[in-house]
Design a protein around this motif. Structure first.
Motif, PDB file in Angstrom:
ATOM      1  N   ARG A 351     135.664 121.171 101.751  1.00 18.09           N
ATOM      2  CA  ARG A 351     135.069 121.608 100.492  1.00 18.09           C
ATOM      3  C   ARG A 351     136.135 122.209  99.564  1.00 18.09           C
ATOM      4  N   HIS A 352     137.062 122.949 100.146  1.00 19.24           N
ATOM      5  CA  HIS A 352     138.127 123.553  99.344  1.00 19.24           C
ATOM      6  C   HIS A 352     138.969 122.469  98.672  1.00 19.24           C
ATOM      7  N   GLU A 353     139.316 121.415  99.430  1.00 20.76           N
ATOM      8  CA  GLU A 353     140.103 120.331  98.850  1.00 20.76           C
ATOM      9  C   GLU A 353     139.307 119.592  97.779  1.00 20.76           C
ATOM     10  N   TRP A 354     138.012 119.434  97.998  1.00 21.81           N
ATOM     11  CA  TRP A 354     137.164 118.789  96.987  1.00 21.81           C
ATOM     12  C   TRP A 354     137.125 119.629  95.719  1.00 21.81           C
ATOM     13  N   ARG A 355     136.999 120.958  95.844  1.00 19.22           N
ATOM     14  CA  ARG A 355     136.969 121.833  94.677  1.00 19.22           C
ATOM     15  C   ARG A 355     138.269 121.701  93.875  1.00 19.22           C
ATOM     16  N   LYS A 356     139.395 121.655  94.588  1.00 17.42           N
ATOM     17  CA  LYS A 356     140.668 121.494  93.886  1.00 17.42           C
ATOM     18  C   LYS A 356     140.713 120.166  93.137  1.00 17.42           C
ATOM     19  N   ALA A 357     140.209 119.090  93.783  1.00 19.68           N
ATOM     20  CA  ALA A 357     140.205 117.779  93.137  1.00 19.68           C
ATOM     21  C   ALA A 357     139.300 117.742  91.916  1.00 19.68           C
ATOM     22  N   SER A 362     134.782 127.586  88.714  1.00 21.19           N
ATOM     23  CA  SER A 362     134.237 128.663  89.544  1.00 21.19           C
ATOM     24  C   SER A 362     132.821 128.401  90.028  1.00 21.19           C
ATOM     25  N   THR A 363     132.072 127.532  89.336  1.00 22.12           N
ATOM     26  CA  THR A 363     130.660 127.325  89.698  1.00 22.12           C
ATOM     27  C   THR A 363     130.404 125.961  90.331  1.00 22.12           C
ATOM     28  N   LEU A 364     131.415 125.275  90.799  1.00 20.82           N
ATOM     29  CA  LEU A 364     131.203 123.987  91.466  1.00 20.82           C
ATOM     30  C   LEU A 364     130.264 124.189  92.653  1.00 20.82           C
ATOM     31  N   TRP A 365     129.262 123.325  92.743  1.00 18.26           N
ATOM     32  CA  TRP A 365     128.242 123.489  93.785  1.00 18.26           C
ATOM     33  C   TRP A 365     128.517 122.619  95.010  1.00 18.26           C
ATOM     34  N   GLY A 366     128.826 121.352  94.779  1.00 18.58           N
ATOM     35  CA  GLY A 366     129.139 120.499  95.920  1.00 18.58           C
ATOM     36  C   GLY A 366     128.630 119.072  95.796  1.00 18.58           C
ATOM     37  N   ASN A 367     127.703 118.846  94.851  1.00 20.68           N
ATOM     38  CA  ASN A 367     127.164 117.499  94.701  1.00 20.68           C
ATOM     39  C   ASN A 367     127.565 116.863  93.373  1.00 20.68           C
ATOM     40  N   GLU A 368     128.528 117.475  92.681  1.00 22.07           N
ATOM     41  CA  GLU A 368     128.991 116.909  91.412  1.00 22.07           C
ATOM     42  C   GLU A 368     129.726 115.589  91.677  1.00 22.07           C
ATOM     43  N   LYS A 369     129.417 114.618  90.876  1.00 23.13           N
ATOM     44  CA  LYS A 369     130.057 113.310  91.022  1.00 23.13           C
ATOM     45  C   LYS A 369     131.408 113.300  90.330  1.00 23.13           C
TER      46      LYS A 369
END
Length: 369
Positions: A351-357, A362-369
């Motif tokens: 998840r951390h690597e996805w957030r960086k990508a 600050s509000t990234l949830w996890g299902n953003e395309k």
């Protein structure tokens, strides 16, 4: 299945070889030193092994994968049965847990009693061995081998076979692990070329069962793979072609719960994220064996179009005429260990690597395309 229980059969004797204390005492076990092989039974003439029961005590917690059971019929030099002990009796991953089926069972306490009810005929003698490949001794090994002595064995009686295989499957397409077309359009797979092969047999006989152990490193469903059977040298798609892994194991809709039927079921499922972790499925073809006259090639996709990296291991069970093809060499015990468990920490790092990508908003949830 009980049709013959009332039929008297003069001339057949029932016998047993066991680990009982020959002095009349209560030390009813044998010890098997590290790195040695014990001969559990040697039978002469014609007969049928009807039942095997085993329990053991060893400091090695992985002994069910580090001990190898082998069975030889009619004086053969290559075993017809070769498998890690636990995998053969329905316990995968070197673990101990209860398992219920008609021909095989791991019984309480906590699956420590291993049982086989497969009939195993022979015409000119039989031999059963247990090799302890552990660095620890098996302090106590208890067993029964119950068998019948027959005047002769008809030529129509096939010989029992079981073979263990394992593969860390690879992703076949650049798109990646595209189960359920999550990453893009799915492609077709009109071939068995990249499937996981669980049986490759030459001879005449019939296939009667499989224990299927899958360790899934990701949370996605592992089982869109079709089973494919090529009989007597036929080309794809073959005489039998399945529709999905859970369908092959007589269940449906991506199950993740234990279930025990005499012929099929799920003895172990993960309690993780989605389908991440270790699952044990089984299917026995006792009423519907898969028959072949010359050969059988049996395989299954690892995800649709072989799109998933999985740790797959299986034991296939069948009867056939001899001689049989030599089995693939068993990997050294160091190569039979489990893959590392994927933990919540690992998922958090993903998840951390996805957030960086995604720019690390600050509000990234996890299902953003």
């Amino acid at each position: 299945m009980l049709n013959d229980i009332c039929r008297l059969q003069p001339g057949i004797r029932t016998k047993r070889i066991s680990s009982y204390d020959r002095t009349g005492g209560n030390d009813d076990y044998i010890a098997i030193a590290a790195g040695t092989t014990a001969e559990l039974a040697m039978m002469e003439g014609a007969g049928i092994v009807k039942h095997i029961w085993i329990t053991l005590n060893c400091e090695d917690s992985f002994i069910r994968r580090n001990a190898i059971i082998r069975m030889y019929w009619d004086g053969e030099e290559e075993p017809s049965v070769e498998s890690p002990l636990g995998d053969f009796f329905g316990q995968g991953f070197g673990e101990a847990y209860n398992f219920v089926s008609l021909p095989l069972a791991a019984a309480p306490q906590q699956g420590k009693a291993l049982n086989s009810y497969f009939s195993m005929p022979y015409g000119k003698g039989a031999r059963i061995t247990l090799e302890n490949q552990s660095a620890e001794p098996i302090k106590s090994f208890y067993y029964y081998i119950d068998y019948e002595v027959h005047p002769e064995m008809p030529e129509t009686m096939g010989r029992f076979h079981a073979s263990w295989r394992r593969e860390i499957t690879g992703v076949q397409k650049e798109v990646g692990e595209n189960e359920w077309a999550t990453l893009g359009a799915s492609e077709n797979n009109p071939s068995v070329a990249h499937n996981y092969v669980f049986a490759d047999i030459a001879g005449s006989g019939h296939f009667v069962g499989i224990n299927y152990y899958v360790d899934n490193p990701g949370p996605m469903w592992y089982g869109e793979g079709d089973d494919m059977w090529l009989i007597d040298g036929e080309d794809w798609p073959g005489s039998l072609h399945g529709t999905g892994t859970e369908d092959f194991f007589n269940s449906s809709w991506c199950p993740n719960e234990t279930y025990a039927h005499p012929f099929f079921g799920y003895a172990k499922v993960p309690d993780r994220i989605g389908w991440m972790g270790r699952t044990h499925c089984y299917r026995f073809f006792l009423q519907d064996p898969i028959r072949f006259e010359k050969s059988l090639h049996a395989s299954i996709e690892h995800g649709h179009d072989n799109c998933l990296t999985l740790d797959l291991s299986t034991v296939a069970y069948w009867y056939q005429t001899e001689p049989h093809l030599p089995y693939p060499a068993l990997p050294a015990k160091e190569l039979r260990g489990n893959m590392p468990v994927i933990t919540e920490r690992d998922v958090h790092l993903w998840r951390h690597e996805w957030r960086k990508a995604k720019g690390n908003a600050s509000t990234l949830w996890g299902n953003e395309k």
